[in-house]
Design a protein around this motif. Structure first.
Motif, PDB file in Angstrom:
ATOM      1  N   VAL A   1      37.655  28.778  33.771  1.00 39.70           N
ATOM      2  CA  VAL A   1      36.637  29.616  33.148  1.00 39.70           C
ATOM      3  C   VAL A   1      37.083  31.061  33.212  1.00 39.70           C
ATOM      4  CG1 VAL A   1      34.223  30.357  33.267  1.00 39.70           C
ATOM      5  CG2 VAL A   1      34.836  27.997  33.867  1.00 39.70           C
ATOM      6  N   GLN A   2      37.020  31.749  32.089  1.00 42.24           N
ATOM      7  CA  GLN A   2      37.368  33.167  32.067  1.00 42.24           C
ATOM      8  C   GLN A   2      36.150  33.997  31.702  1.00 42.24           C
ATOM      9  OE1 GLN A   2      40.765  33.537  29.417  1.00 42.24           O
ATOM     10  NE2 GLN A   2      42.135  33.474  31.171  1.00 42.24           N
ATOM     11  N   VAL A   3      35.902  35.035  32.502  1.00 38.32           N
ATOM     12  CA  VAL A   3      34.878  36.030  32.218  1.00 38.32           C
ATOM     13  C   VAL A   3      35.629  37.223  31.626  1.00 38.32           C
ATOM     14  CG1 VAL A   3      33.086  37.512  33.187  1.00 38.32           C
ATOM     15  CG2 VAL A   3      33.438  35.199  34.113  1.00 38.32           C
ATOM     16  N   CYS A   4      35.482  37.414  30.317  1.00 40.94           N
ATOM     17  CA  CYS A   4      36.288  38.395  29.590  1.00 40.94           C
ATOM     18  C   CYS A   4      35.467  39.620  29.210  1.00 40.94           C
ATOM     19  CB  CYS A   4      36.829  37.781  28.298  1.00 40.94           C
ATOM     20  SG  CYS A   4      37.721  36.249  28.528  1.00 40.94           S
ATOM     21  N   ALA A   5      36.089  40.772  29.277  1.00 38.87           N
ATOM     22  CA  ALA A   5      35.461  42.014  28.824  1.00 38.87           C
ATOM     23  C   ALA A   5      36.566  43.031  28.538  1.00 38.87           C
ATOM     24  CB  ALA A   5      34.495  42.552  29.869  1.00 38.87           C
ATOM     25  N   VAL A   6      36.175  44.140  27.954  1.00 34.99           N
ATOM     26  CA  VAL A   6      37.137  45.187  27.625  1.00 34.99           C
ATOM     27  C   VAL A   6      37.678  45.826  28.895  1.00 34.99           C
ATOM     28  CG1 VAL A   6      37.410  47.412  26.473  1.00 34.99           C
ATOM     29  CG2 VAL A   6      36.077  45.608  25.386  1.00 34.99           C
ATOM     30  N   SER A   7      36.836  45.950  29.933  1.00 33.94           N
ATOM     31  CA  SER A   7      37.272  46.560  31.184  1.00 33.94           C
ATOM     32  C   SER A   7      36.847  45.694  32.358  1.00 33.94           C
ATOM     33  CB  SER A   7      36.660  47.960  31.347  1.00 33.94           C
ATOM     34  OG  SER A   7      35.273  47.852  31.598  1.00 33.94           O
ATOM     35  N   LYS A   8      37.510  45.866  33.507  1.00 35.26           N
ATOM     36  CA  LYS A   8      37.145  45.134  34.718  1.00 35.26           C
ATOM     37  C   LYS A   8      35.718  45.468  35.137  1.00 35.26           C
ATOM     38  CE  LYS A   8      40.896  42.871  35.975  1.00 35.26           C
ATOM     39  NZ  LYS A   8      40.975  41.440  36.082  1.00 35.26           N
ATOM     40  N   ASP A   9      35.290  46.707  34.908  1.00 32.73           N
ATOM     41  CA  ASP A   9      33.912  47.086  35.265  1.00 32.73           C
ATOM     42  C   ASP A   9      32.905  46.187  34.574  1.00 32.73           C
ATOM     43  OD1 ASP A   9      34.597  49.102  36.984  1.00 32.73           O
ATOM     44  OD2 ASP A   9      34.474  50.687  35.486  1.00 32.73           O
ATOM     45  N   GLN A  10      33.145  45.835  33.326  1.00 29.07           N
ATOM     46  CA  GLN A  10      32.204  44.979  32.602  1.00 29.07           C
ATOM     47  C   GLN A  10      32.210  43.551  33.138  1.00 29.07           C
ATOM     48  OE1 GLN A  10      33.516  45.779  28.584  1.00 29.07           O
ATOM     49  NE2 GLN A  10      31.646  46.933  28.166  1.00 29.07           N
ATOM     50  N   THR A  11      33.341  43.052  33.611  1.00 32.19           N
ATOM     51  CA  THR A  11      33.378  41.696  34.164  1.00 32.19           C
ATOM     52  C   THR A  11      32.639  41.623  35.488  1.00 32.19           C
ATOM     53  OG1 THR A  11      35.472  41.979  35.372  1.00 32.19           O
ATOM     54  CG2 THR A  11      35.609  41.197  33.090  1.00 32.19           C
ATOM     55  N   ARG A  12      32.556  42.749  36.204  1.00 39.17           N
ATOM     56  CA  ARG A  12      31.897  42.747  37.518  1.00 39.17           C
ATOM     57  C   ARG A  12      30.419  42.416  37.425  1.00 39.17           C
ATOM     58  NH1 ARG A  12      35.122  47.791  38.567  1.00 39.17           N
ATOM     59  NH2 ARG A  12      37.039  46.974  39.443  1.00 39.17           N
TER      60      ARG A  12
END
Length: 198
Positions: A121-132
């Motif tokens: 499972v991947q939690v994807c976002a433009v930045s690491k802050d958004q994945t947090r």
């Protein structure tokens, strides 16, 4: 001039599949047994979906007569405060170690949900802050009995299970990411979280 009453815009009927055509009931049972409310005033109590989220789960895990999923992608668009991150984190947990794939039929005609054989499972976002926003929910959402039963190793950006499952936080366009066997992508930003099932 009298106020005009506006009806909500619905892109999907507000119905649920027949019990014989969804894995969702097994998913709902599993989440209430193994997951916890991760934060807020009910933190630590058994996980519960809202009525609307229950309908979404039942439709998301809808299957046809052969046990194949009837849809492969979905987008959740709701106002801030609806609970998009916890809702999608719960679905990620199900894909990670829970019953999420067709495994045959019961005598009463309802489908049996079984775990994915190789969950990634991947939690994807433009930045690491958004994945947090999502990744920080897992330590509070995973009950101690879930962690023990599935041998879960909680990390900040990668979570492993003893059965070989992985949840990882990544940044990039999901279409540009390497690797072909990914069963679930959770893509998100504040405006448009999306779930892709493979």
């Amino acid at each position: 001039m009298p106020a005009q009453t506006l009806e909500p815009v619905r892109t999907w009927p507000d119905t649920v599949p027949e019990p014989t055509r969804t894995l969702g009931w097994d998913v709902l049972s599993w989440t209430s047994r193994w997951l916890l409310q991760p934060d807020g005033p009910d933190a630590g109590t058994p996980w519960r979906f809202t009525d609307e989220q229950v309908r979404i789960v039942l439709r998301w895990f809808e299957i046809d007569d052969a046990g194949n999923f009837t849809r492969r992608q979905g987008t959740i668009r709701r106002l801030k405060g609806w609970g998009k991150d916890p809702f999608l984190a719960a679905l990620c947990a199900v894909e990670f170690v829970g019953p999420c794939r067709f495994g045959g039929w019961r005598e009463d005609g309802t489908p049996i949900a079984v775990p994915h054989p190789a969950p990634w499972v991947q939690v994807c976002a433009v930045s690491k802050d958004q994945t947090r926003n999502t990744m920080r929910l897992f330590p509070g959402m995973f009950s101690p009995k879930l962690i023990a039963e599935y041998g879960i190793d909680l990390g900040k950006e990668i979570i492993y299970s003893s059965g070989g499952g992985v949840i990882e936080a990544v940044t990039s366009s999901p279409r540009a990411l390497e690797g072909g066997r990914l069963p679930l992508h959770l893509r998100g930003d504040e405006r448009d979280p999306s779930l892709d099932l493979f």
